[in-house]
Design a protein around this motif. Sequence first.
Motif, PDB file in Angstrom:
ATOM      1  N   LYS A 196       0.841  -1.167  -0.006  1.00 45.37           N
ATOM      2  CA  LYS A 196       0.042   0.120  -0.120  1.00 45.37           C
ATOM      3  C   LYS A 196       0.739   1.118  -0.110  1.00 45.37           C
ATOM      4  CE  LYS A 196      -2.436  -0.541   3.692  1.00 45.37           C
ATOM      5  NZ  LYS A 196      -3.204  -0.214   4.861  1.00 45.37           N
ATOM      6  N   ASP A 197       1.617   1.447   0.606  1.00 43.90           N
ATOM      7  CA  ASP A 197       2.756   2.424   1.002  1.00 43.90           C
ATOM      8  C   ASP A 197       4.328   1.752   1.504  1.00 43.90           C
ATOM      9  OD1 ASP A 197       2.545   2.065   3.983  1.00 43.90           O
ATOM     10  OD2 ASP A 197       0.701   3.318   3.741  1.00 43.90           O
ATOM     11  N   GLU A 198       5.140   2.696   2.083  1.00 43.25           N
ATOM     12  CA  GLU A 198       6.370   2.200   2.423  1.00 43.25           C
ATOM     13  C   GLU A 198       6.125   1.290   3.527  1.00 43.25           C
ATOM     14  OE1 GLU A 198      10.373   1.948   2.361  1.00 43.25           O
ATOM     15  OE2 GLU A 198       9.067   2.859   1.183  1.00 43.25           O
ATOM     16  N   ASN A 199       5.345   1.308   4.524  1.00 40.07           N
ATOM     17  CA  ASN A 199       5.428   0.408   5.590  1.00 40.07           C
ATOM     18  C   ASN A 199       3.926  -0.237   5.784  1.00 40.07           C
ATOM     19  OD1 ASN A 199       7.969   1.038   6.719  1.00 40.07           O
ATOM     20  ND2 ASN A 199       6.957   2.966   7.057  1.00 40.07           N
ATOM     21  N   GLY A 200       3.085  -0.536   4.632  1.00 46.46           N
ATOM     22  CA  GLY A 200       1.778  -1.197   4.524  1.00 46.46           C
ATOM     23  C   GLY A 200       1.695  -2.030   3.746  1.00 46.46           C
ATOM     24  N   TRP A 201       0.734  -2.959   3.882  1.00 46.86           N
ATOM     25  CA  TRP A 201       0.448  -3.909   2.812  1.00 46.86           C
ATOM     26  C   TRP A 201      -1.023  -4.556   2.963  1.00 46.86           C
ATOM     27  CZ3 TRP A 201       4.947  -3.744   5.464  1.00 46.86           C
ATOM     28  CH2 TRP A 201       6.281  -3.449   4.657  1.00 46.86           C
ATOM     29  N   ASN A 202      -1.591  -4.924   1.836  1.00 50.86           N
ATOM     30  CA  ASN A 202      -2.785  -5.736   2.090  1.00 50.86           C
ATOM     31  C   ASN A 202      -2.448  -7.281   1.833  1.00 50.86           C
ATOM     32  OD1 ASN A 202      -4.611  -3.501   2.503  1.00 50.86           O
ATOM     33  ND2 ASN A 202      -4.432  -3.079   0.260  1.00 50.86           N
ATOM     34  N   ILE A 203      -3.217  -8.209   2.727  1.00 49.71           N
ATOM     35  CA  ILE A 203      -3.009  -9.568   2.626  1.00 49.71           C
ATOM     36  C   ILE A 203      -4.261 -10.028   1.760  1.00 49.71           C
ATOM     37  CG2 ILE A 203      -2.788 -11.528   3.642  1.00 49.71           C
ATOM     38  CD1 ILE A 203      -1.512 -10.164   6.032  1.00 49.71           C
ATOM     39  N   PHE A 204      -3.953 -10.793   0.589  1.00 47.81           N
ATOM     40  CA  PHE A 204      -5.098 -11.255   0.003  1.00 47.81           C
ATOM     41  C   PHE A 204      -5.495 -12.543  -0.113  1.00 47.81           C
ATOM     42  CE2 PHE A 204      -4.607  -6.911  -1.911  1.00 47.81           C
ATOM     43  CZ  PHE A 204      -5.919  -6.368  -2.210  1.00 47.81           C
ATOM     44  N   TRP A 205      -6.571 -13.062  -0.548  1.00 42.83           N
ATOM     45  CA  TRP A 205      -7.031 -14.374  -0.275  1.00 42.83           C
ATOM     46  C   TRP A 205      -6.723 -14.921  -1.689  1.00 42.83           C
ATOM     47  CZ3 TRP A 205     -12.675 -16.590   0.214  1.00 42.83           C
ATOM     48  CH2 TRP A 205     -12.392 -18.177   0.854  1.00 42.83           C
ATOM     49  N   GLY A 206      -5.031 -15.616  -1.908  1.00 41.30           N
ATOM     50  CA  GLY A 206      -4.570 -15.926  -2.916  1.00 41.30           C
ATOM     51  C   GLY A 206      -3.158 -16.469  -2.561  1.00 41.30           C
ATOM     52  N   ASP A 207      -2.542 -17.051  -3.578  1.00 42.30           N
ATOM     53  CA  ASP A 207      -1.138 -17.428  -3.405  1.00 42.30           C
ATOM     54  C   ASP A 207      -0.864 -18.154  -2.174  1.00 42.30           C
ATOM     55  OD1 ASP A 207      -0.319 -16.277  -6.080  1.00 42.30           O
ATOM     56  OD2 ASP A 207      -0.758 -14.325  -5.157  1.00 42.30           O
ATOM     57  N   GLU A 208      -0.062 -17.698  -1.343  1.00 40.26           N
ATOM     58  CA  GLU A 208       0.362 -18.419  -0.119  1.00 40.26           C
ATOM     59  C   GLU A 208      -0.862 -18.544   0.726  1.00 40.26           C
ATOM     60  OE1 GLU A 208       3.688 -15.956  -1.560  1.00 40.26           O
ATOM     61  OE2 GLU A 208       1.734 -15.729  -0.842  1.00 40.26           O
ATOM     62  N   CYS A 209      -1.756 -17.618   0.685  1.00 45.33           N
ATOM     63  CA  CYS A 209      -3.040 -17.849   1.545  1.00 45.33           C
ATOM     64  C   CYS A 209      -4.234 -18.539   0.922  1.00 45.33           C
ATOM     65  CB  CYS A 209      -3.469 -16.455   1.848  1.00 45.33           C
ATOM     66  SG  CYS A 209      -2.352 -15.398   2.772  1.00 45.33           S
ATOM     67  N   ASP A 210      -3.965 -19.147  -0.392  1.00 47.45           N
ATOM     68  CA  ASP A 210      -4.966 -19.851  -1.188  1.00 47.45           C
ATOM     69  C   ASP A 210      -5.712 -20.873  -0.602  1.00 47.45           C
ATOM     70  OD1 ASP A 210      -6.149 -19.686  -3.740  1.00 47.45           O
ATOM     71  OD2 ASP A 210      -5.545 -21.681  -3.740  1.00 47.45           O
ATOM     72  N   HIS A 211      -5.180 -21.504   0.441  1.00 46.17           N
ATOM     73  CA  HIS A 211      -5.596 -22.801   0.709  1.00 46.17           C
ATOM     74  C   HIS A 211      -6.598 -22.331   2.112  1.00 46.17           C
ATOM     75  CE1 HIS A 211      -2.171 -22.095   3.513  1.00 46.17           C
ATOM     76  NE2 HIS A 211      -2.699 -22.789   4.441  1.00 46.17           N
ATOM     77  N   LEU A 212      -6.438 -21.392   2.603  1.00 44.83           N
ATOM     78  CA  LEU A 212      -7.320 -20.831   3.975  1.00 44.83           C
ATOM     79  C   LEU A 212      -8.905 -21.529   3.688  1.00 44.83           C
ATOM     80  CD1 LEU A 212      -5.695 -17.673   4.966  1.00 44.83           C
ATOM     81  CD2 LEU A 212      -5.232 -19.790   5.681  1.00 44.83           C
ATOM     82  N   GLN A 213      -9.322 -21.903   4.774  1.00 48.36           N
ATOM     83  CA  GLN A 213     -10.743 -22.427   4.481  1.00 48.36           C
ATOM     84  C   GLN A 213     -11.656 -21.794   5.536  1.00 48.36           C
ATOM     85  OE1 GLN A 213     -11.904 -24.556   2.171  1.00 48.36           O
ATOM     86  NE2 GLN A 213      -9.815 -24.436   1.283  1.00 48.36           N
ATOM     87  N   PHE A 214     -12.695 -21.298   5.171  1.00 46.78           N
ATOM     88  CA  PHE A 214     -13.764 -20.493   5.852  1.00 46.78           C
ATOM     89  C   PHE A 214     -15.139 -21.331   5.969  1.00 46.78           C
ATOM     90  CE2 PHE A 214     -11.055 -17.161   4.716  1.00 46.78           C
ATOM     91  CZ  PHE A 214     -10.817 -16.527   5.944  1.00 46.78           C
ATOM     92  N   GLU A 215     -15.430 -22.146   7.238  1.00 47.87           N
ATOM     93  CA  GLU A 215     -16.590 -23.074   7.306  1.00 47.87           C
ATOM     94  C   GLU A 215     -17.714 -22.047   7.208  1.00 47.87           C
ATOM     95  OE1 GLU A 215     -13.881 -23.248   9.213  1.00 47.87           O
ATOM     96  OE2 GLU A 215     -12.972 -25.323   9.105  1.00 47.87           O
ATOM     97  N   SER A 216     -17.568 -20.885   7.684  1.00 50.78           N
ATOM     98  CA  SER A 216     -18.745 -19.996   7.890  1.00 50.78           C
ATOM     99  C   SER A 216     -19.242 -19.433   6.358  1.00 50.78           C
ATOM    100  CB  SER A 216     -18.468 -18.821   8.914  1.00 50.78           C
ATOM    101  OG  SER A 216     -17.350 -18.174   8.620  1.00 50.78           O
ATOM    102  N   LEU A 217     -18.207 -19.615   5.369  1.00 46.27           N
ATOM    103  CA  LEU A 217     -18.492 -19.253   4.127  1.00 46.27           C
ATOM    104  C   LEU A 217     -19.969 -19.702   3.498  1.00 46.27           C
ATOM    105  CD1 LEU A 217     -17.405 -17.329   1.920  1.00 46.27           C
ATOM    106  CD2 LEU A 217     -16.322 -19.541   1.066  1.00 46.27           C
TER     107      LEU A 217
END
Length: 257
Positions: free
Chosen positions: A46-67
């Motif tokens: 986002k900027d020099e010291n900030g990032w967004n974490i998106f549901w993909g790549d290294e996070c792709d396998h995360l599962q949400f039972e409440s989905l």
Amino acid sequence: MFERLQKPFLTVETGEAYQPIRISYNIHNLEELKKCLHKLKCLHKKDENGWNIFWGDECDHLQFESLDSYKRNPTHPLRLATLLIKNNTLHLNLPSFKRACLLVPLIHKLISTELASIKRADFINKVFGLSERLPHGFSELFDENELEKIVEQRLHDYEDVQTRCEQATTAEEAFQILAEYTNSESHKKLPYAERYAFQETKDLDPEVAYLGFYIFLRGRELVAIRRWFGETGYTLADAAEETIEQVFGNMDIDIIE
């Protein structure tokens, strides 16, 4: 009260309750940490010291039972959380307890503890109505002095009980002291905001290291939701019993009564 019981509480895109939580890490090597973060494809700067974490790549396998109704779009991945470096601390900001419980073990695997080690979690012990005013940013949510007071009081009470148990003349007396303390704690009104302090996790399997964190958060989430729907007598003891049964039941482990 009746009107509230008819209204759903606010949820995030993946279906779980909106309960803001901030995880803080001590930074041990800022330059190398930034290099590590730059390599992670699930992070978008986002900027020099900030990032967004998106549901993909290294996070792709995360599962949400409440989905339920949310449909994933690979070309427009969902933002799960944000990362911010401030005052030599790495902050992981998330909108729900579930996301925290999924991302904390993952970050343990992706970022070496030599670069940053987990310190604490600050979170809100309530759910929000659909039309309720939401806090503007984490600085409005958390009062550092109040959070420290809560932690200090908890430690003081625990040390007092530990001393009384050690001074007990019989094992039965010690168990009785501990049982009374546990029962008293489980029926207390939860503070609006609370802090969880992590223990050393460097050499532990992340799934094991953060199991206590999951049980701690899950219990408070259940209390907030059940009380929202009018179960004013629902306590942390009820939540702990339900959570532990669910966790160890899914592992096919018998719980000693």
